[in-house]
Design an enzyme around this catalytic site. Structure first.
Site, short mmCIF file in Angstrom:
data_model
loop_
_atom_site.label_atom_id
_atom_site.label_comp_id
_atom_site.label_asym_id
_atom_site.label_seq_id
_atom_site.Cartn_x
_atom_site.Cartn_y
_atom_site.Cartn_z
CG ASP A 102 -1.88 -1.11 1.28
OD1 ASP A 102 -2.17 -1.67 0.22
OD2 ASP A 102 -2.37 -1.44 2.39
N1 URA Z 1 -1.35 -5.95 3.71
C1 URA Z 1 -1.80 -4.66 3.82
O1 URA Z 1 -2.82 -4.41 4.43
N2 URA Z 1 -1.07 -3.71 3.22
C2 URA Z 1 0.08 -3.94 2.56
O2 URA Z 1 0.70 -3.00 2.05
C3 URA Z 1 0.52 -5.27 2.46
C4 URA Z 1 -0.21 -6.26 3.05
#
Ligand code: URA
Length: 232
Positions: free
Chosen positions: A103
């Protein structure tokens, strides 16, 4: 392929540096000095040396990035900065893409490569490559959360396989290991047990650990051993 492409795909120099190298007369092909950028090289039979050291052509490249916040895991975007902006000049011509996704507000280990087969294997849930995250939660994790993670979790769009939650001495700081990499998976799994993720960092993929000496926003090529360790 052309001699200049062969040299830049050895990781030895950037494209603009290759021109200078050729001009300076330190490149030899089968023992003869060559200054011709478009000289045809057969990667299976020709020997290319720079300053007497043999170089080898690499079709694929595998990079480890310590992703900072504020970048999205894509190669282009109209609104946000993308992780490929953080790729050093010398690797730009490989046209790498992020293998899997973190993310925008997640930090840590992200692999960039131009090898589609490798990317497919790494992101396929069938391959069971566990990804490990360090997370800071808004509340202390509890022992019963460990069981919830272990059981796996059913969501509208997918079923998360059994995951491993490890609570550290600071109870709101945890490690989470998951086999897949679905959208917001870690945050959603934490939410299921009533916790918000305040900070998230990926620390390993399979047997490959984030190099803690790699500053945020910096990348480097994976070593052969590191590459093999991913699926080991
Ligand atoms: N899970 C999440 O919630 N965010 C990420 O960036 C990776 C795994």
């Amino acid at each position: 392929m052309r001699l200049d492409k062969y040299i830049s795909n050895s990781g030895y120099a950037t494209r603009s540096e290759v021109k200078k190298l050729l001009k300076s007369g330190i490149v030899t092909v089968n023992g003869e000095i060559s200054k011709k950028a478009d000289l045809h090289i057969d990667e299976h039979c020709d020997t290319v040396k720079i300053n007497g050291t043999e170089i080898t052509y690499n079709k694929y490249v595998y990079l480890m990035l310590n992703k900072p916040k504020g970048f999205i895991s894509a190669t282009e975007d109209k609104k946000y900065r993308v992780v490929t902006e953080l790729v050093d000049e010398r690797y730009r011509h490989y046209n790498v893409f992020p293998v899997g996704r973190l993310d925008i507000d997640t930090e840590g280990l992200l692999i960039l490569s131009n090898d589609g087969g490798f990317a497919h294997n790494l992101t396929s849930p069938k391959k069971n490559v566990y990804k490990k995250y360090f997370a800071v939660l808004d509340k202390d994790a509890e022992d019963k959360d460990i069981e919830e993670f272990e059981k796996g979790m059913e969501f509208d769009d997918f079923k998360a396989k059994s995951a491993i939650l490890t609570i550290t001495d600071k109870k709101n700081e945890v490690y989470i290991e998951i086999a897949e990499g679905k959208f917001h998976q870690v945050k959603r799994m934490c939410k299921r047990v009533g916790k918000e993720v305040l900070y998230l960092k990926r620390v390993s993929i399979g047997g490959l650990e984030l190099d803690e000496n790699l500053p945020l926003g910096r990348m480097r090529e994976l070593t052969k051993d590191e590459l093999e360790s991913i699926f080991a």
